[in-house]
Scaffold this active site. Structure first.
Site, PDB file in Angstrom:
ATOM      1  N   LYS A 133     -10.945  -3.962  -3.729  1.00 17.86           N
ATOM      2  CA  LYS A 133     -11.705  -2.704  -3.795  1.00 17.86           C
ATOM      3  C   LYS A 133     -10.890  -1.613  -4.455  1.00 17.86           C
ATOM      4  O   LYS A 133     -11.428  -0.668  -5.001  1.00 17.86           O
ATOM      5  CB  LYS A 133     -12.001  -2.215  -2.375  1.00 17.86           C
ATOM      6  CG  LYS A 133     -13.036  -2.980  -1.635  1.00 17.86           C
ATOM      7  CD  LYS A 133     -13.067  -2.480  -0.189  1.00 17.86           C
ATOM      8  CE  LYS A 133     -13.833  -3.452   0.689  1.00 17.86           C
ATOM      9  NZ  LYS A 133     -13.509  -3.305   2.095  1.00 17.86           N
ATOM     10  N   LYS A 158      -5.383 -10.456  -6.719  1.00 13.13           N
ATOM     11  CA  LYS A 158      -6.554 -10.571  -5.852  1.00 13.13           C
ATOM     12  C   LYS A 158      -7.678  -9.633  -6.317  1.00 13.13           C
ATOM     13  O   LYS A 158      -7.394  -8.514  -6.737  1.00 13.13           O
ATOM     14  CB  LYS A 158      -6.108 -10.131  -4.456  1.00 13.13           C
ATOM     15  CG  LYS A 158      -6.716 -10.879  -3.333  1.00 13.13           C
ATOM     16  CD  LYS A 158      -6.181 -10.347  -2.016  1.00 13.13           C
ATOM     17  CE  LYS A 158      -6.681  -8.947  -1.748  1.00 13.13           C
ATOM     18  NZ  LYS A 158      -6.652  -8.513  -0.374  1.00 13.13           N
ATOM     19  N   LYS A 186       0.830  -1.212   0.000  1.00 14.35           N
ATOM     20  CA  LYS A 186       0.000   0.000   0.000  1.00 14.35           C
ATOM     21  C   LYS A 186       0.861   1.257   0.000  1.00 14.35           C
ATOM     22  O   LYS A 186       0.487   2.270  -0.586  1.00 14.35           O
ATOM     23  CB  LYS A 186      -0.938   0.015   1.208  1.00 14.35           C
ATOM     24  CG  LYS A 186      -2.071  -0.982   1.132  1.00 14.35           C
ATOM     25  CD  LYS A 186      -3.120  -0.674   2.191  1.00 14.35           C
ATOM     26  CE  LYS A 186      -4.240  -1.687   2.200  1.00 14.35           C
ATOM     27  NZ  LYS A 186      -5.196  -1.452   3.303  1.00 14.35           N
TER      28      LYS A 186
HETATM   29  P1  AMP Z   1     -10.665  -5.691   2.759  1.00 14.25           P
HETATM   30  O1  AMP Z   1     -11.568  -5.539   1.607  1.00 14.25           O
HETATM   31  O2  AMP Z   1      -9.238  -5.690   2.346  1.00 14.25           O
HETATM   32  O3  AMP Z   1     -10.989  -4.803   3.911  1.00 14.25           O
HETATM   33  O4  AMP Z   1     -10.902  -7.175   3.307  1.00 14.25           O
HETATM   34  C1  AMP Z   1     -11.968  -7.546   4.124  1.00 14.25           C
HETATM   35  C2  AMP Z   1     -12.034  -9.050   4.286  1.00 14.25           C
HETATM   36  O5  AMP Z   1     -12.270  -9.661   3.028  1.00 14.25           O
HETATM   37  C3  AMP Z   1     -10.732  -9.683   4.809  1.00 14.25           C
HETATM   38  O6  AMP Z   1     -11.018 -10.783   5.642  1.00 14.25           O
HETATM   39  C4  AMP Z   1     -10.042 -10.114   3.567  1.00 14.25           C
HETATM   40  O7  AMP Z   1      -9.144 -11.155   3.770  1.00 14.25           O
HETATM   41  C5  AMP Z   1     -11.210 -10.547   2.700  1.00 14.25           C
HETATM   42  N1  AMP Z   1     -10.876 -10.362   1.292  1.00 14.25           N
HETATM   43  C6  AMP Z   1     -10.648  -9.188   0.641  1.00 14.25           C
HETATM   44  N2  AMP Z   1     -10.391  -9.407  -0.661  1.00 14.25           N
HETATM   45  C7  AMP Z   1     -10.449 -10.753  -0.834  1.00 14.25           C
HETATM   46  C8  AMP Z   1     -10.270 -11.607  -1.953  1.00 14.25           C
HETATM   47  N3  AMP Z   1     -10.004 -11.151  -3.174  1.00 14.25           N
HETATM   48  N4  AMP Z   1     -10.415 -12.931  -1.747  1.00 14.25           N
HETATM   49  C9  AMP Z   1     -10.717 -13.412  -0.541  1.00 14.25           C
HETATM   50  N5  AMP Z   1     -10.891 -12.675   0.538  1.00 14.25           N
HETATM   51  C10 AMP Z   1     -10.759 -11.350   0.423  1.00 14.25           C
END
Ligand code: AMP
Ligand code: TRP
Length: 350
Positions: free
Chosen positions: A216, A213, A127
């Protein structure tokens, strides 16, 4: 003495069921990766545990954020959680910034966490590159706040996606360090949590690049399916997603990351076994597969979307859930905070 009584209450609470805690950052809207890698797992396991799930709005401001949408994002996320099947009889949901103990414990943990533990965090490095000159201290400190989130609730298990594993290890190291330095007579101060990482769907990949991955922060909308996307949008995104020229679809071919990702999505969203999907799709081309994946996705998301709209039209109910959640969470968090401050040797409030 009073502290002793409080301690017993916490232990009593934890005796019947193990405690699960997890959070999700309130940045932007949620996508399939968030749902399959996080929320869906929580819904599946919640009856077996005593759960705390929260909206990490303090984490959301570790990168430049828009003050006009932060509150709205947080509320929408609460509605998505509830719509996805979080059951309030066994789960408490709350907003991170409504429980000040999170920030306060983060400060205490900051002072015992070596800087170099944070500098090696992969997510920070990734990041930070994107932020250039604007990297905030908060971004570096992100994992310490996350450790505070977890440790405040004496969590036994923390369900997260694969990408958060390193942060969980750091949390365990921080708890261990506090226990070593400040635990008395073999009594630990903080419970050391375990990560809970599911294999299938643990990493949902981008629709435009099967080696990245789904995220967002990807600038392209086409790279992800959002939980609130309409059937038409889902159809369009799947139609445009990256594939390969090979006929016959297979799992686990390192040369075909997109193929593996799309098959895995199909398998999970249509509730089938890997073997079943492997057989069903072995002779298919993309033209035949894509409508199947579209239908499975639309069907899986429809009940969540319907419930979400119902909840968003009932603001009073949503507010009351969050108010009650913050109150329940605070009562647990404040006890842990008092325990840590006591162990660190602070003068209690007079
Ligand atoms: P974030 O969107 O980074 O705040 O992630 C929130 C939750 O979603 C966390 O537990 C991440 O590990 C999970 N997560 C985010 N992106 C992915 C993805 N592409 N695949 C699986 N889990 C995800
Ligand atoms: N960092 C997590 C993520 O991006 C969100 C999060 C914040 C979290 N605090 C947490 C997850 C505590 C589990 C436990 O996914």
């Amino acid at each position: 003495m009073q502290l002793g009584v409080r301690l017993k209450q916490v232990l009593h609470l934890n005796m019947s069921k193990k405690r699960v805690l997890s959070g999700i950052q309130t940045t932007g809207s949620l996508h399939l990766g968030n749902y399959l890698g996080a929320i869906r797992n929580w819904v599946e396991i919640q009856q077996d545990y005593d759960n705390f799930f929260f909206f990490a709005d303090l984490h959301a401001i570790t990168v430049p954020h828009d003050a006009k949408v932060l509150a709205d994002n947080t509320l929408k996320m609460a509605a998505v959680y509830l719509a996805s099947g979080i059951d309030l009889s066994c789960s408490t949901i709350f907003v991170q910034s409504h429980v000040p103990a999170h920030s306060e414990l983060a400060w205490l943990l900051n002072c015992i966490t070596p800087l170099n533990w944070l500098e090696r965090m992969i997510q920070f490095k990734e990041k930070a590159v994107k932020q250039g000159e604007n990297v905030s201290v908060g971004l570096l400190d992100y994992p310490v706040l996350m450790a505070a989130d977890i440790l405040l609730y004496d969590a036994d298990k923390v369900p997260v996606g694969e990408d958060q594993k390193q942060h969980l290890e750091l949390t365990r190291d921080i708890a261990g360090r506090i226990n070593d330095k400040f635990g008395k007579k073999k009594q630990s101060v903080l419970r050391v949590p375990e990560p809970m990482i599911r294999k299938e769907g643990a990493r949902v990949m981008s629709l435009s690049d099967g080696t990245k991955k789904m995220s967002k922060s990807d600038p392209s909308d086409l790279s992800r399916i959002e939980l609130l996307d309409s059937p038409e949008t889902i159809k369009r995104k799947i139609k445009k997603c990256k594939t390969d020229p090979v006929k016959g679809l297979t799992f686990d071919d390192p040369e075909r990351p997109e193929c593996h990702n799309l098959l895995t999505l199909y398998q999970i969203l249509s509730n089938q076994t890997k073997e079943g999907v492997a057989v069903e799709c072995q002779d298919m081309g993309w033209g035949q597969f894509k409508p199947l994946l579209t239908e499975a996705t639309v069907e899986a998301l429809k009940p969540i979307q319907d419930k979400y709209h119902e909840l968003m039209n009932n603001q009073e109910y949503l507010d009351s859930v969050l108010r009650e959640g913050a109150s329940q969470a605070s009562s647990v968090a404040n006890q842990t905070l008092a325990r840590v401050k006591d162990a660190l040797g602070f003068l209690p409030p007079l």
